[in-house]
Design a protein around this motif. Structure first.
Motif, PDB file in Angstrom:
ATOM      1  N   ILE A 107       0.848  -1.189   0.000  1.00 24.70           N
ATOM      2  CA  ILE A 107       0.000   0.000   0.000  1.00 24.70           C
ATOM      3  C   ILE A 107       0.886   1.243   0.000  1.00 24.70           C
ATOM      4  N   PRO A 108       1.216   1.778  -1.157  1.00 27.67           N
ATOM      5  CA  PRO A 108       2.088   2.951  -1.201  1.00 27.67           C
ATOM      6  C   PRO A 108       1.379   4.258  -0.874  1.00 27.67           C
ATOM      7  N   ASP A 109       0.059   4.283  -0.965  1.00 26.58           N
ATOM      8  CA  ASP A 109      -0.696   5.523  -0.834  1.00 26.58           C
ATOM      9  C   ASP A 109      -1.896   5.304   0.089  1.00 26.58           C
ATOM     10  N   ILE A 110      -1.773   5.709   1.346  1.00 28.65           N
ATOM     11  CA  ILE A 110      -2.852   5.523   2.308  1.00 28.65           C
ATOM     12  C   ILE A 110      -4.077   6.348   1.924  1.00 28.65           C
ATOM     13  N   ALA A 111      -3.874   7.562   1.434  1.00 32.48           N
ATOM     14  CA  ALA A 111      -4.999   8.421   1.063  1.00 32.48           C
ATOM     15  C   ALA A 111      -5.867   7.776  -0.003  1.00 32.48           C
ATOM     16  N   ALA A 112      -5.233   7.013  -0.898  1.00 31.73           N
ATOM     17  CA  ALA A 112      -6.000   6.351  -1.951  1.00 31.73           C
ATOM     18  C   ALA A 112      -6.899   5.256  -1.395  1.00 31.73           C
ATOM     19  N   VAL A 113      -6.489   4.646  -0.299  1.00 27.84           N
ATOM     20  CA  VAL A 113      -7.299   3.591   0.318  1.00 27.84           C
ATOM     21  C   VAL A 113      -8.603   4.160   0.855  1.00 27.84           C
ATOM     22  N   THR A 152     -15.029   0.462  17.797  1.00 25.83           N
ATOM     23  CA  THR A 152     -15.501   1.523  18.679  1.00 25.83           C
ATOM     24  C   THR A 152     -14.773   2.829  18.423  1.00 25.83           C
ATOM     25  N   ILE A 153     -13.450   2.760  18.293  1.00 27.53           N
ATOM     26  CA  ILE A 153     -12.687   3.991  18.117  1.00 27.53           C
ATOM     27  C   ILE A 153     -12.903   4.583  16.721  1.00 27.53           C
ATOM     28  N   ALA A 154     -13.088   3.729  15.719  1.00 27.36           N
ATOM     29  CA  ALA A 154     -13.357   4.245  14.380  1.00 27.36           C
ATOM     30  C   ALA A 154     -14.702   4.955  14.318  1.00 27.36           C
ATOM     31  N   ALA A 155     -15.692   4.416  15.026  1.00 28.06           N
ATOM     32  CA  ALA A 155     -17.006   5.067  15.072  1.00 28.06           C
ATOM     33  C   ALA A 155     -16.944   6.366  15.865  1.00 28.06           C
ATOM     34  N   ARG A 156     -16.097   6.407  16.873  1.00 30.38           N
ATOM     35  CA  ARG A 156     -15.987   7.600  17.723  1.00 30.38           C
ATOM     36  C   ARG A 156     -15.163   8.701  17.076  1.00 30.38           C
ATOM     37  N   ASP A 157     -14.003   8.321  16.515  1.00 24.99           N
ATOM     38  CA  ASP A 157     -13.053   9.305  15.984  1.00 24.99           C
ATOM     39  C   ASP A 157     -13.131   9.326  14.461  1.00 24.99           C
ATOM     40  N   THR A 158     -14.169   9.941  13.950  1.00 19.50           N
ATOM     41  CA  THR A 158     -14.406   9.927  12.501  1.00 19.50           C
ATOM     42  C   THR A 158     -13.495  10.884  11.746  1.00 19.50           C
ATOM     43  N   ASP A 159     -12.687  11.658  12.474  1.00 20.45           N
ATOM     44  CA  ASP A 159     -11.738  12.554  11.818  1.00 20.45           C
ATOM     45  C   ASP A 159     -10.413  11.867  11.531  1.00 20.45           C
ATOM     46  N   ALA A 160     -10.336  10.569  11.766  1.00 19.42           N
ATOM     47  CA  ALA A 160      -9.116   9.794  11.508  1.00 19.42           C
ATOM     48  C   ALA A 160      -9.472   8.516  10.765  1.00 19.42           C
ATOM     49  N   ASN A 161      -8.469   7.942  10.099  1.00 17.51           N
ATOM     50  CA  ASN A 161      -8.599   6.633   9.466  1.00 17.51           C
ATOM     51  C   ASN A 161      -7.850   5.601  10.301  1.00 17.51           C
ATOM     52  N   PHE A 162      -8.294   4.358  10.198  1.00 19.97           N
ATOM     53  CA  PHE A 162      -7.723   3.288  11.008  1.00 19.97           C
ATOM     54  C   PHE A 162      -7.434   2.060  10.160  1.00 19.97           C
ATOM     55  N   ILE A 163      -6.302   1.430  10.434  1.00 19.74           N
ATOM     56  CA  ILE A 163      -6.008   0.103   9.898  1.00 19.74           C
ATOM     57  C   ILE A 163      -5.771  -0.810  11.103  1.00 19.74           C
ATOM     58  N   ALA A 164      -6.487  -1.929  11.151  1.00 18.81           N
ATOM     59  CA  ALA A 164      -6.341  -2.913  12.215  1.00 18.81           C
ATOM     60  C   ALA A 164      -5.660  -4.154  11.652  1.00 18.81           C
ATOM     61  N   VAL A 165      -4.694  -4.655  12.372  1.00 18.59           N
ATOM     62  CA  VAL A 165      -3.901  -5.812  11.949  1.00 18.59           C
ATOM     63  C   VAL A 165      -4.227  -6.993  12.849  1.00 18.59           C
ATOM     64  N   LEU A 225     -18.802   1.306   8.537  1.00 17.76           N
ATOM     65  CA  LEU A 225     -17.716   2.228   8.859  1.00 17.76           C
ATOM     66  C   LEU A 225     -16.814   2.417   7.639  1.00 17.76           C
ATOM     67  N   GLN A 226     -16.623   3.646   7.258  1.00 17.65           N
ATOM     68  CA  GLN A 226     -15.831   3.939   6.067  1.00 17.65           C
ATOM     69  C   GLN A 226     -14.371   4.246   6.388  1.00 17.65           C
ATOM     70  N   ASN A 227     -14.041   4.389   7.657  1.00 21.93           N
ATOM     71  CA  ASN A 227     -12.685   4.801   8.042  1.00 21.93           C
ATOM     72  C   ASN A 227     -11.882   3.707   8.726  1.00 21.93           C
ATOM     73  N   LEU A 228     -12.283   2.449   8.520  1.00 23.13           N
ATOM     74  CA  LEU A 228     -11.585   1.314   9.132  1.00 23.13           C
ATOM     75  C   LEU A 228     -11.347   0.221   8.101  1.00 23.13           C
ATOM     76  N   ARG A 229     -10.078  -0.214   8.003  1.00 25.47           N
ATOM     77  CA  ARG A 229      -9.702  -1.296   7.103  1.00 25.47           C
ATOM     78  C   ARG A 229      -8.827  -2.285   7.873  1.00 25.47           C
ATOM     79  N   TYR A 230      -8.623  -3.464   7.271  1.00 24.60           N
ATOM     80  CA  TYR A 230      -7.911  -4.543   7.953  1.00 24.60           C
ATOM     81  C   TYR A 230      -6.790  -5.106   7.091  1.00 24.60           C
ATOM     82  N   LEU A 231      -5.717  -5.501   7.771  1.00 27.53           N
ATOM     83  CA  LEU A 231      -4.658  -6.310   7.192  1.00 27.53           C
ATOM     84  C   LEU A 231      -4.564  -7.600   7.996  1.00 27.53           C
TER      85      LEU A 231
END
Length: 221
Positions: free
Chosen positions: A35-41, A62-75, A94-100
């Protein structure tokens, strides 16, 4: 012992394809993602925060739903577990949470340098036997990875129930150029606010066990 593959796991993972970025390449699983470009994700340039070892996903969702001004990746290493977290994300839209999925030891192969402002380590496996110390998520091997991934003002936020692992982590942070702050050996009586209780944390609280917490910044005085 290896966990038995959940029934219909492949179908369930496929149904979560919109929130799953793929496998961390490690030479075991076919393919792998870079993933070279996080903004594109995410389709925006909001700051990125990373949870390593998300388990069933209570904290991440929970944190992704609470802090919608940030993006999250969970591993998460185990797809059996990750799928439960991803299903929550899909259900909540949730549009601001992705997984690896995969081993965090290879994260530097996937994510660009200095891409994340926070790394959350929630109740990581303590690997109490000394011969497995290199697998601890605060060992020098992993701290070098975090140095590469964190922004200049980035911070590691750690919680654990294991005092031995906590003491080890404090020592490793300091020996590897991190400044540690907000250290407490009883988080829930510390006055620190904004905490999100994870699945493991809830269990420990019900047993009356203290939660250890700290924050670490690289090269900050």
């Amino acid at each position: 012992m290896r966990m038995r593959k959940k029934k219909h796991l492949d179908e369930r993972l496929a149904a979560c394809g919109a929130v799953c970025l793929g496998w961390i390449p490690d030479g075991i699983h076919e393919g792998g993602v870079y993933i070279p470009d996080i903004a594109a994700v995410f389709g925006n340039d909001r700051p990125l925060r990373l949870e390593i070892g998300c388990g069933k996903g209570r904290f991440a969702n929970t944190i992704a739903a609470r802090d919608t001004d940030a993006n999250f990746i969970a591993v998460e290493q185990s797809p059996n577990v990750a799928v439960m977290a991803m299903e929550q994300t899909v259900a909540a839209s949730l549009q601001n949470l992705r997984y690896l999925m995969g081993n965090a030891e290879y994260l530097a192969k996937v994510l660009p340098e200095h891409c994340t402002e926070r790394i959350y380590l929630n109740f990581s496996c303590p690997y109490p036997k000394s011969r497995y110390a290199k697998h601890r998520l605060t060992s020098p091997i992993f701290l070098d990875i975090y140095k590469r991934l964190l922004t200049d003002d980035g911070v590691i936020i750690q919680k654990t129930d294991n005092e031995g692992f906590f003491d080890y982590s404090l020592e490793q942070y300091r020996e590897n150029g991190f400044t540690v702050s907000n250290i407490t050996r009883d988080l829930h009586n510390s006055g620190i606010t904004g905490n999100i209780i994870t699945e493991y944390e809830q269990r420990f609280l019900e047993q009356g066990l203290p939660i250890f917490y700290c924050e670490a910044k690289f090269g900050k005085n």
